[in-house]
Design a protein around this motif. Structure first.
Motif, short mmCIF file in Angstrom:
data_model
loop_
_atom_site.label_atom_id
_atom_site.label_comp_id
_atom_site.label_asym_id
_atom_site.label_seq_id
_atom_site.Cartn_x
_atom_site.Cartn_y
_atom_site.Cartn_z
N ILE A 259 118.99 86.67 -32.94
CA ILE A 259 117.77 86.47 -32.88
C ILE A 259 117.73 85.81 -34.42
O ILE A 259 116.48 85.27 -34.69
CB ILE A 259 117.11 87.66 -32.72
CG1 ILE A 259 117.28 88.68 -31.29
CG2 ILE A 259 115.42 87.95 -33.92
CD1 ILE A 259 116.95 90.56 -31.99
N LEU A 260 118.20 86.27 -35.44
CA LEU A 260 117.88 85.73 -36.23
C LEU A 260 118.90 84.08 -36.39
O LEU A 260 118.46 83.43 -37.13
CB LEU A 260 119.03 86.77 -37.85
CG LEU A 260 118.51 88.01 -37.85
CD1 LEU A 260 119.95 88.19 -38.93
CD2 LEU A 260 117.88 87.98 -38.97
N LYS A 266 122.42 79.25 -37.21
CA LYS A 266 123.84 79.41 -37.92
C LYS A 266 123.82 79.90 -39.25
O LYS A 266 124.67 81.34 -39.34
CB LYS A 266 124.37 78.30 -37.77
CG LYS A 266 126.01 79.10 -37.47
CD LYS A 266 126.29 77.59 -36.88
CE LYS A 266 128.21 77.71 -36.92
NZ LYS A 266 129.21 76.81 -36.54
N ARG A 267 123.14 79.66 -40.21
CA ARG A 267 123.47 79.52 -41.59
C ARG A 267 122.90 81.35 -42.15
O ARG A 267 123.89 81.40 -43.35
CB ARG A 267 122.74 78.98 -42.70
CG ARG A 267 121.14 79.02 -42.26
CD ARG A 267 120.24 77.88 -43.13
NE ARG A 267 118.85 77.44 -42.80
CZ ARG A 267 117.80 77.04 -43.30
NH1 ARG A 267 117.92 77.03 -44.79
NH2 ARG A 267 116.71 77.14 -43.09
N TRP A 268 121.84 82.11 -41.59
CA TRP A 268 122.24 83.11 -42.18
C TRP A 268 123.09 84.18 -42.04
O TRP A 268 123.75 84.93 -42.79
CB TRP A 268 121.13 83.72 -41.31
CG TRP A 268 121.30 84.38 -40.03
CD1 TRP A 268 121.17 83.17 -38.47
CD2 TRP A 268 122.18 86.16 -40.20
NE1 TRP A 268 122.42 84.96 -37.87
CE2 TRP A 268 122.43 86.01 -38.85
CE3 TRP A 268 122.45 86.63 -40.25
CZ2 TRP A 268 123.45 87.01 -37.53
CZ3 TRP A 268 123.18 87.99 -39.67
CH2 TRP A 268 123.85 88.17 -38.49
N LEU A 379 125.99 77.25 -30.36
CA LEU A 379 125.71 77.05 -29.41
C LEU A 379 124.32 77.16 -29.02
O LEU A 379 123.37 76.72 -28.70
CB LEU A 379 126.21 77.95 -27.93
CG LEU A 379 127.59 77.69 -28.43
CD1 LEU A 379 128.24 78.70 -26.83
CD2 LEU A 379 127.91 76.71 -27.63
N TRP A 380 123.67 78.84 -29.82
CA TRP A 380 122.42 79.17 -29.97
C TRP A 380 121.67 77.94 -31.45
O TRP A 380 120.64 77.50 -30.78
CB TRP A 380 122.51 80.80 -30.91
CG TRP A 380 122.11 81.67 -29.84
CD1 TRP A 380 123.52 82.70 -29.51
CD2 TRP A 380 121.28 82.62 -29.00
NE1 TRP A 380 122.97 83.40 -28.74
CE2 TRP A 380 121.70 83.35 -27.90
CE3 TRP A 380 120.28 81.73 -28.48
CZ2 TRP A 380 121.29 83.90 -27.15
CZ3 TRP A 380 119.96 82.31 -27.57
CH2 TRP A 380 119.87 83.35 -26.71
N GLN A 381 122.35 78.11 -32.24
CA GLN A 381 121.73 77.17 -32.95
C GLN A 381 121.30 75.93 -32.27
O GLN A 381 120.46 75.33 -32.46
CB GLN A 381 122.76 76.50 -34.40
CG GLN A 381 122.25 75.87 -34.62
CD GLN A 381 123.41 75.43 -36.46
OE1 GLN A 381 122.56 77.09 -37.61
NE2 GLN A 381 123.69 74.99 -36.46
N PHE A 384 119.00 76.74 -29.27
CA PHE A 384 117.75 77.17 -28.93
C PHE A 384 117.93 78.12 -30.79
O PHE A 384 117.71 79.54 -31.02
CB PHE A 384 117.78 78.48 -27.86
CG PHE A 384 116.62 79.41 -27.73
CD1 PHE A 384 116.24 79.08 -27.18
CD2 PHE A 384 116.23 80.61 -28.00
CE1 PHE A 384 114.54 79.20 -26.80
CE2 PHE A 384 115.11 81.46 -27.59
CZ PHE A 384 113.91 80.63 -27.12
N SER A 385 117.18 77.84 -31.60
CA SER A 385 117.15 78.19 -32.78
C SER A 385 116.39 76.77 -33.67
O SER A 385 115.56 75.90 -32.91
CB SER A 385 117.94 77.37 -33.74
OG SER A 385 118.06 78.14 -35.38
N ARG A 386 115.53 77.17 -34.29
CA ARG A 386 113.87 76.84 -35.28
C ARG A 386 114.98 76.12 -36.27
O ARG A 386 114.19 75.11 -36.63
CB ARG A 386 113.48 77.71 -35.94
CG ARG A 386 112.74 79.01 -34.98
CD ARG A 386 111.84 79.48 -35.61
NE ARG A 386 110.87 79.02 -36.22
CZ ARG A 386 110.67 80.25 -37.50
NH1 ARG A 386 111.40 80.28 -37.87
NH2 ARG A 386 109.69 79.07 -37.92
#
Ligand SMILES: Cc1cc2nc3c(=O)[nH]c(=O)nc-3n(C[C@H](O)[C@H](O)[C@H](O)COP(=O)(O)OP(=O)(O)OC[C@H]3O[C@@H](n4cnc5c(N)ncnc54)[C@H](O)[C@@H]3O)c2cc1C
Ligand code: SF4
Ligand code: SF4
Lengths: 485, 423
Positions: A259-260, A266-268, A379-381, A384-386
């Motif tokens: 979610i984050l 990914k940086r969070w 993979l998320w970044q 599926f990331s903004r």
């Protein structure tokens, strides 16, 4: 007809290795800096005395006169080192300083750090083989602090925690000064200092103090693989309501991760919260330019990091399979896998190599080549990331500062020169490429996930394509697209 | 088909890559006397200061060229024979071509100053100059830099980083004030001085003085001052490098004359980048553009044209950027260009090195300058293309902001200050 100075050109640019130009001596050190240098030397000297058994007044006074003095003087040194310079990028001489490069000094430092990790991790085994108890005195030095924060005797892991946290805090001071013109870097640095000190050191010590199961609150499975392995979960479940809280926290972080990452990239985690990332971004900053940039390194990276991810998933499944069936599924092989993972990945890769090789391979060796958490976040970044790094139109002059200082070995310049967004699984969003760019070309931003690159609106297809044709999304020298021509 | 390209700067390289994209089976030879591989010329300073190594300035991996089947030839071309379609090379056999691109870039201006050929006197253009700088720096305690442009300040910063005492002679009343308005130029004067670099404004070089061994030992200025120095940097602008064409039939003026498709007067010969002078019968002056991005744009265009796709060059809305020591600068559109009816708005932060200039006419905004702030290229370009009224621009300032996240926002201050100026 051409200019004869040019045709008299008599050197080969590939061979000369320009290196450090001659220079005049620096201005003498100020009194304050001399004082801090003396402080560092005195702290080190007293530390050595203490190691060799000299009593320095015992308890706190020994601690203050060694580590305490050393830390204060180091922080002062870093502060003064940048105080009198104009705020801005300070990379003069980075490639000329032996300690920041693959020189004898750089290698020696790397070997020393690796050596420390080996002694630390395998202390008991090594002692059984005849190693003198070299860590005994350093561990004892911290007894008063351990008593205060953990309510017990210091141990080698306590020693490690203190040194690790100190490294982040002291080199954090250096980061804060070095990038004091850049608010992104300042806030981010304070964040990693905070999470290391509070979440990874102070609170876990309290857990020990109150005899609760151990946990670093910024650690997420599968980086902290054992938190959600059967042993860890049993530990939490056996510790009452508070144990349940810890378990919920551990699972909550796993759930929060995608979610984050969707919102911030990914940086969070990697550049704001994580302890490994925190060390890389502070203590490791002097070596970020050592990261390997070749296509070959990129191939190694994607096989290794995803390989480790698969490995940790397999081990986790095997352990749970065994756990739920009383060992009927995998038998003792699950245990062997667990040992194997803990030894090769947990100890050797993430510590001995991951930190020890900072001076020769850059500061994100573990994060880039080994961390399974980074692989998942990546993979998320990627799909599926903004998050993306936007490039500012045609302003790029291909100077290469961004690629040189990208700790993940991303060829940022290739994208910038093409005016393309950088959407890479490995990018940890440290923001240094944007900070060092002399033309203001790069901006880390969160926007709509669909407009980041062509095809971003179909994440599943993008994911499939990046498996089938990794070169489209992966490493590229400028105009990699042409490679397919 | 064999395409030969003289020059592996951004122009030549962009064209080569483009031709390869469109013509997988053509033979392409990329020739340069300076270096085997393409490197970024603007990054020269970073090698000297230790921010990067030479290999880090190369935008492509060395293996790229073989993969692309682009032949690299490190050689100087001495003559172009457009009749025989052959290039004469220094110390090598001639090379035949079917199509030729001249992308020889520019070279530093030398105004015939007395002493300009002495040892220790040099410009900053390429690897050769970098090498010489290394050699000369070994015996240099004081340096004088002549010419207040972008390369001059880079050279000053480079030498300053090695603790060399630098004096910067600028002929104009203020640094780079032929390009920058008074205020921006004044800010740079300030930061040059704050860095401990000696800045002499309105000072011309009269003569470079040598000792018996033909090494420079001092300069004499127009005001009769003598400044001792072991190194003199001549950075008074650049001109198209057309030495090679002096005896050829290809037409030249200040640069190689080309039409809007970058064709020269000779058959099957094109020219692009810093060395090209684009004929503009409709305007009062021909177009010579000597920056990185125009080299890239022209390289893309000429690559297409050589590969057989007819296109005409459109320079678009001008932009550029630079960094003066720690101060970043960006510009979009026309600033300080005496646009008829232009009005200027200027905001400067009370105590930081930050400034914004907006130039507009009754028809809309024509240009912006930014000091220490980053604005979005696309947004500024759109404003100028769409001739947005200045009020509209002030309203939408935030859209242009390209500063890194968490940077303090100055839009409210800028907006209120500039609205007051309009009123
Ligand atoms: C120090 C410095 C800093 C700069 N900074 C900036 C900046 O910040 N921003 C910006 O926009 N621009 C900058 N520029 C300008 C920019 O580098 C040029 O506009 C750009 O490099 C032009 O590219 P080009 O390919 O046309 O020519 P060049 O890059 O000049 O390349 C010309 C090539 O032709 C070759 N050549 C010439 N004659 C012959 C011959 N007879 N035989 C064989 N080969 C030959 C040379 O070896 C060279 O490789 C800077 C320039 C310098 C020197
Ligand atoms: S691309 Fe930029 S933000 Fe991402 S890891 Fe590299 S330097 Fe950091
Ligand atoms: S993005 Fe910036 S740092 Fe990177 S190559 Fe371009 S100008 Fe240089």
């Amino acid at each position: 007809m051409i200019d004869e100075t040019l045709s008299n050109y008599d050197f080969d640019e590939e061979d000369v290795g320009f290196g450090a130009p001659p220079m005049l001596p620096d201005a003498p050190l100020s009194w304050a800096r001399r004082l801090s240098a003396i402080g560092i030397a005195a702290g080190l000297f007293l530390l050595v005395l203490f190691f060799f058994g000299i009593d320095l007044g015992g308890g706190w006074s020994a601690l203050f006169s060694t580590l305490g003095l050393l830390s204060l003087a180091t922080a002062l040194w870093f502060y003064l080192d940048f105080k009198d310079t104009e705020p801005g990028i300070k990379h003069d001489r980075t490639f000329f300083r032996a300690i920041q490069n693959r020189s004898l000094l750089g290698w020696s430092l790397g070997i020393a750090i690796s050596g420390f990790y080996i002694v630390l991790y395998f202390y008991d085994e090594l002692q059984a083989k005849g190693l003198p108890a070299v860590l005994e005195r350093p561990i004892r030095l911290l007894d008063p602090l351990a008593e205060l924060t953990q309510g017990g005797e210091s141990s080698r892991w306590f020693l490690y925690g203190v040194l690790y946290t100190l490294a982040i805090v002291l080199f954090g001071v250096r980061m804060l000064m070095k990038y004091r013109h850049n608010r992104y870097q300042r806030i981010r640095t304070v964040s990693v200092m905070f999470f290391q000190f509070g979440f990874a050191w102070f609170l876990p010590n309290l857990l020990i103090y109150f005899k609760r199961p151990y946990m670093e609150f910024n650690g997420v499975w599968p980086l902290k693989h054992d938190y959600l392995w059967p042993g860890g979960v049993d530990g939490f479940l056996g510790a009452g309501n508070f144990g349940i809280f810890l378990l919920v926290w551990a699972i909550g972080l796993v759930v929060a991760t995608p979610i984050l990452t969707y919102f911030y990239g990914k940086r969070w985690y990697c550049s704001w919260v994580c302890g490994c990332g925190g060390l890389a971004e502070t203590f490791g900053d002097p070596w970020r330019q050592q990261s390997a940039k070749s296509t070959g390194a990129w191939h190694i990276e994607r096989w290794l990091v995803h390989g480790v991810l698969i490995a940790v998933l397999v081990v986790t499944l095997a352990l749970w399979g065994n756990h739920l069936t009383d060992g009927r599924v995998f038998g003792s092989s699950a245990y062997t896998l667990k040992q194997w993972y803990g030894f090769y990945i947990g100890a050797i890769f993430s510590g001995v190599v991951g930190v020890g090789f900072y001076p020769v391979l850059g500061n994100r060796i573990w994060c880039r080549f080994g961390c399974p958490q980074a692989a998942i976040l990546g993979l998320w970044q990627r799909v599926f990331s903004r998050f993306r790094i936007t490039t500012n139109g045609g302003q790029c002059i291909s100077c290469g500062n961004c690629s040189t200082y990208c700790e993940m070995g991303i060829d940022v310049r290739a994208y910038a020169q093409n005016g393309e967004n950088i959407v890479r699984a490995s990018c940890v969003g440290c923001g240094v490429c944007s900070a060092v760019c002399p033309r203001g070309v790069l901006k880390l931003e969160n926007g709509s996930f669909a407009d980041r690159f062509e095809g971003a609106d179909e994440p599943l297809r993008a994911l499939r394509e990046s498996f089938e044709k990794p070169e489209i999304y992966g490493y590229r020298a400028w105009s990699e697209r042409n490679r397919q021509a | 088909m064999h395409v030969a390209i003289i020059g592996n700067g951004v122009t030549g390289v962009t064209a080569a890559v483009r031709i390869r994209q469109r013509r997988p089976d053509w033979r392409i030879t990329l020739i340069s006397g300076e270096s085997r591989y393409h490197y970024s010329r603007p990054a020269l300073m970073y090698v000297f200061m230790g921010h990067m190594r030479y290999e880090d300035t190369k935008p492509f991996e060395d293996s790229y060229w073989a993969e692309q089947r682009i032949d690299l030839l490190r050689a100087w071309v001495t003559e172009i024979d457009t009749e025989q379609k052959r290039l004469h090379l220094l110390d090598r056999d001639p090379l035949a071509y079917d199509r030729l691109l001249i992308a020889t870039g520019s070279k530093p201006n030398r105004f015939g100053w007395p002493g300009q050929d002495l040892e220790g006197v040099q410009g900053l253009w390429g690897l050769y100059d970098l090498k010489r700088l290394y050699d000369t720096a070994a015996r240099t305690e004081q340096a004088v830099i002549v010419g207040g442009g972008l390369i001059g300040i880079e050279l000053a910063e480079m030498l300053h980083s090695r603790n060399i005492d630098v004096t910067f002679l600028v002929r104009e009343r203020s640094y780079w004030d032929n390009i920058l308005p008074k205020e921006e130029s004044g800010m740079i004067n300030e930061i040059i001085r704050a860095a401990g670099i000696g800045l002499r404004l309105e000072t011309e070089l009269k003569e470079i003085v040598s000792d018996d061994s033909r090494r420079c030992v001092a300069v004499e200025t127009g005001n009769g001052e003598r400044i001792s120095c072991q190194l003199v940097g001549l950075t008074a602008g650049v001109s198209p490098n057309i030495d090679l064409l002096r005896e050829s039939s290809i037409e030249t003026k200040r640069g190689v004359l080309v039409d809007s498709s970058l064709r020269t007067s000779a058959a099957d010969v094109w020219a692009a980048g810093d060395c090209a002078e684009i004929l503009r019968p409709e305007a009062d002056r021909n177009l010579i553009q000597q920056v990185w991005y125009t080299g890239k744009l022209q390289g893309e265009l000429v690559g297409d044209v050589i590969a057989g796709e007819e296109r005409a060059y459109d320079p678009g809305i001008w932009f550029n950027s630079a960094k003066f020591l720690d101060l970043e600068y960006q510009t979009y559109g026309q600033v300080n260009m005496d646009v008829p009816g232009e009005k200027n708005l200027f905001w400067r932060h009370p105590d930081q090195q930050l400034a914004v200039r907006i130039v507009y006419t009754d028809d809309g905004v024509v240009g912006v300058n930014l000091m220490g702030l980053r604005w979005r290229h696309e947004v500024c370009e759109r404003w100028i293309l769409d001739k947005r009224p200045v009020h509209w621009v002030l309203e939408h300032l935030a859209e242009a902001n390209f500063d890194p996240e968490f940077f303090r926002r100055h839009e409210p201050a800028i907006q209120s200050a500039l609205r007051e100026q309009i009123a």
